[in-house]
Design a protein around this motif. Sequence first.
Motif, PDB file in Angstrom:
ATOM      1  N   ALA A 209       0.845  -1.199   0.000  1.00  6.44           N
ATOM      2  CA  ALA A 209       0.000   0.000   0.000  1.00  6.44           C
ATOM      3  C   ALA A 209       0.877   1.244   0.000  1.00  6.44           C
ATOM      4  CB  ALA A 209      -0.921   0.011   1.213  1.00  6.44           C
ATOM      5  N   LEU A 210       0.380   2.266  -0.694  1.00  5.14           N
ATOM      6  CA  LEU A 210       1.070   3.557  -0.759  1.00  5.14           C
ATOM      7  C   LEU A 210       0.094   4.644  -0.340  1.00  5.14           C
ATOM      8  CD1 LEU A 210       3.644   5.158  -1.640  1.00  5.14           C
ATOM      9  CD2 LEU A 210       2.529   5.432  -3.870  1.00  5.14           C
ATOM     10  N   LEU A 211       0.512   5.494   0.598  1.00  3.18           N
ATOM     11  CA  LEU A 211      -0.266   6.646   1.036  1.00  3.18           C
ATOM     12  C   LEU A 211       0.401   7.888   0.478  1.00  3.18           C
ATOM     13  CD1 LEU A 211      -2.649   5.863   2.920  1.00  3.18           C
ATOM     14  CD2 LEU A 211      -0.720   4.302   3.205  1.00  3.18           C
ATOM     15  N   ALA A 212      -0.282   8.583  -0.437  1.00  2.00           N
ATOM     16  CA  ALA A 212       0.307   9.724  -1.133  1.00  2.00           C
ATOM     17  C   ALA A 212      -0.396  11.015  -0.734  1.00  2.00           C
ATOM     18  CB  ALA A 212       0.215   9.536  -2.639  1.00  2.00           C
ATOM     19  N   THR A 213       0.389  12.055  -0.508  1.00  2.00           N
ATOM     20  CA  THR A 213      -0.156  13.363  -0.146  1.00  2.00           C
ATOM     21  C   THR A 213       0.573  14.461  -0.907  1.00  2.00           C
ATOM     22  OG1 THR A 213       1.366  13.536   1.742  1.00  2.00           O
ATOM     23  CG2 THR A 213      -0.831  12.660   2.194  1.00  2.00           C
ATOM     24  N   GLY A 214      -0.068  15.633  -0.972  1.00  2.16           N
ATOM     25  CA  GLY A 214       0.575  16.824  -1.495  1.00  2.16           C
ATOM     26  C   GLY A 214       1.136  17.640  -0.345  1.00  2.16           C
ATOM     27  N   LEU A 215       2.339  18.135  -0.492  1.00  2.00           N
ATOM     28  CA  LEU A 215       2.968  18.881   0.605  1.00  2.00           C
ATOM     29  C   LEU A 215       2.219  20.171   0.923  1.00  2.00           C
ATOM     30  CD1 LEU A 215       6.818  18.480   0.028  1.00  2.00           C
ATOM     31  CD2 LEU A 215       5.458  17.620   1.941  1.00  2.00           C
ATOM     32  N   ASP A 216       1.458  20.706  -0.042  1.00  2.70           N
ATOM     33  CA  ASP A 216       0.707  21.933   0.192  1.00  2.70           C
ATOM     34  C   ASP A 216      -0.724  21.669   0.647  1.00  2.70           C
ATOM     35  OD1 ASP A 216       2.966  23.284  -0.585  1.00  2.70           O
ATOM     36  OD2 ASP A 216       2.248  23.733  -2.613  1.00  2.70           O
ATOM     37  N   SER A 217      -1.077  20.422   0.880  1.00  6.96           N
ATOM     38  CA  SER A 217      -2.408  20.075   1.351  1.00  6.96           C
ATOM     39  C   SER A 217      -2.545  20.441   2.833  1.00  6.96           C
ATOM     40  CB  SER A 217      -2.644  18.577   1.163  1.00  6.96           C
ATOM     41  OG  SER A 217      -4.018  18.257   1.212  1.00  6.96           O
ATOM     42  N   PRO A 218      -3.764  20.582   3.359  1.00  9.82           N
ATOM     43  CA  PRO A 218      -3.918  20.837   4.789  1.00  9.82           C
ATOM     44  C   PRO A 218      -3.146  19.817   5.627  1.00  9.82           C
ATOM     45  CG  PRO A 218      -6.021  21.148   3.697  1.00  9.82           C
ATOM     46  CD  PRO A 218      -5.068  20.612   2.658  1.00  9.82           C
ATOM     47  N   ARG A 231      -1.054   1.529  10.464  1.00 10.63           N
ATOM     48  CA  ARG A 231      -2.091   0.526  10.691  1.00 10.63           C
ATOM     49  C   ARG A 231      -2.134  -0.572   9.625  1.00 10.63           C
ATOM     50  NH1 ARG A 231      -3.789   5.325  12.909  1.00 10.63           N
ATOM     51  NH2 ARG A 231      -5.128   5.238  14.767  1.00 10.63           N
ATOM     52  N   LEU A 232      -1.452  -0.369   8.511  1.00 16.00           N
ATOM     53  CA  LEU A 232      -1.472  -1.338   7.429  1.00 16.00           C
ATOM     54  C   LEU A 232      -0.211  -2.194   7.455  1.00 16.00           C
ATOM     55  CD1 LEU A 232      -2.906   0.914   4.567  1.00 16.00           C
ATOM     56  CD2 LEU A 232      -4.128  -0.816   5.919  1.00 16.00           C
ATOM     57  N   ALA A 233      -0.338  -3.416   6.979  1.00  8.83           N
ATOM     58  CA  ALA A 233       0.737  -4.396   7.124  1.00  8.83           C
ATOM     59  C   ALA A 233       1.968  -4.064   6.297  1.00  8.83           C
ATOM     60  CB  ALA A 233       0.202  -5.779   6.743  1.00  8.83           C
ATOM     61  N   ASP A 234       1.770  -3.530   5.098  1.00  8.38           N
ATOM     62  CA  ASP A 234       2.887  -3.300   4.172  1.00  8.38           C
ATOM     63  C   ASP A 234       2.663  -1.968   3.469  1.00  8.38           C
ATOM     64  OD1 ASP A 234       4.987  -3.443   2.404  1.00  8.38           O
ATOM     65  OD2 ASP A 234       4.153  -5.086   1.206  1.00  8.38           O
ATOM     66  N   ALA A 235       2.918  -0.876   4.169  1.00  9.25           N
ATOM     67  CA  ALA A 235       2.576   0.451   3.639  1.00  9.25           C
ATOM     68  C   ALA A 235       3.746   1.400   3.739  1.00  9.25           C
ATOM     69  CB  ALA A 235       1.367   1.016   4.375  1.00  9.25           C
ATOM     70  N   ARG A 236       3.730   2.388   2.851  1.00 10.60           N
ATOM     71  CA  ARG A 236       4.727   3.457   2.860  1.00 10.60           C
ATOM     72  C   ARG A 236       4.033   4.749   2.432  1.00 10.60           C
ATOM     73  NH1 ARG A 236       6.588  -0.760  -1.080  1.00 10.60           N
ATOM     74  NH2 ARG A 236       5.076  -1.644   0.362  1.00 10.60           N
ATOM     75  N   THR A 237       4.730   5.875   2.622  1.00 10.80           N
ATOM     76  CA  THR A 237       4.158   7.165   2.265  1.00 10.80           C
ATOM     77  C   THR A 237       5.035   7.862   1.234  1.00 10.80           C
ATOM     78  OG1 THR A 237       5.302   8.342   4.047  1.00 10.80           O
ATOM     79  CG2 THR A 237       3.108   7.462   4.548  1.00 10.80           C
ATOM     80  N   TRP A 263       4.819   0.542  -8.016  1.00  9.85           N
ATOM     81  CA  TRP A 263       4.474  -0.747  -8.638  1.00  9.85           C
ATOM     82  C   TRP A 263       5.717  -1.573  -8.957  1.00  9.85           C
ATOM     83  CZ3 TRP A 263       0.558   1.951 -12.392  1.00  9.85           C
ATOM     84  CH2 TRP A 263      -0.630   2.221 -11.702  1.00  9.85           C
ATOM     85  N   ALA A 264       6.787  -0.900  -9.347  1.00 10.22           N
ATOM     86  CA  ALA A 264       8.031  -1.633  -9.623  1.00 10.22           C
ATOM     87  C   ALA A 264       8.561  -2.306  -8.363  1.00 10.22           C
ATOM     88  CB  ALA A 264       9.082  -0.701 -10.201  1.00 10.22           C
ATOM     89  N   GLY A 265       8.469  -1.606  -7.244  1.00 11.38           N
ATOM     90  CA  GLY A 265       8.927  -2.170  -5.979  1.00 11.38           C
ATOM     91  C   GLY A 265       7.993  -3.216  -5.412  1.00 11.38           C
ATOM     92  N   ALA A 266       6.690  -3.047  -5.705  1.00  6.90           N
ATOM     93  CA  ALA A 266       5.697  -3.970  -5.160  1.00  6.90           C
ATOM     94  C   ALA A 266       5.704  -5.305  -5.890  1.00  6.90           C
ATOM     95  CB  ALA A 266       4.308  -3.338  -5.231  1.00  6.90           C
TER      96      ALA A 266
END
Length: 266
Positions: A209-218, A231-237, A263-266
């Motif tokens: 799993a990948l959690l993606a955010t924008g640096l300018d987001s709230p 909380r997820l077993a195999d996640a990164r940001t 996807w290449a890493g997963a």
Amino acid sequence: MTDQLDGIFSRSFGQGSRPVLAVHCSLAHSGAWRGLAEVMAEEITLTAFDMLSHGRSPDWDGQGNYQLLNAKAGLALLTEPVDLVGHSFGATVALRMAMARPHLVRSLTLIEPVLFAVARTDAPEVLAAMEAQSQPIDAAWAAGDVELTTRLFNRLWGPGEPKWPDLPEPLRASMMRAMPVIPASYGTMYLDENATLAPGALDPVTMPALLATGLDSPPVMAEIARGLCRRLADARTVSVAGAGHMLPVTHPNETAEFLRRFWAGA
């Protein structure tokens, strides 16, 4: 509750060998993925659907849980293993889909997921600051002014340009049409009434799993991403510089690049 799902609209982009299923954000529609799909047209075939009260899908009739109904609509399209991608509210729908059919989700990408219940537990002061910023939106909704509510909501969470008066009237109308589902989903997003965060609920989500955010987001969005990552077993940001909440729309090239790496890493 079942009948309103009969007319769910979906479309596909690209002709690549990698199947991707994507869930758009609130006040948008499946076409929001067009820019990303064009960048990756030779790599992926991206299927997206319009959530209830959005795009060409029917209006939500107010019955049942809005998040779970849209997850059910998405699951009807989940017929082979895919890379599942969701944005904002659509990311919370994608998460519920992965919980329900983990064997059909090769990887899960959640872009700016608005599961505010994570921050309510992990960073209540950051959530409180965001809620204070949202008070004019809440006041406009309480006053029954749907247009002002939508305009203020778009100012906080939208791409910034073009401004509300410069948007085409049909686009403003479509956003106003969808606006009621947002306050109706308060219990789902803020109070976790669907128990997404309950002990053991996320255990099936073992795919990368990948959690993606924008640096300018709230700032609350980074807290949610970090909280879900824990909380997820195999996640990164990953964070995208210069991008806000609408990063898959405003920054399709950068989104494509972090998806390729993931996807290449997963």
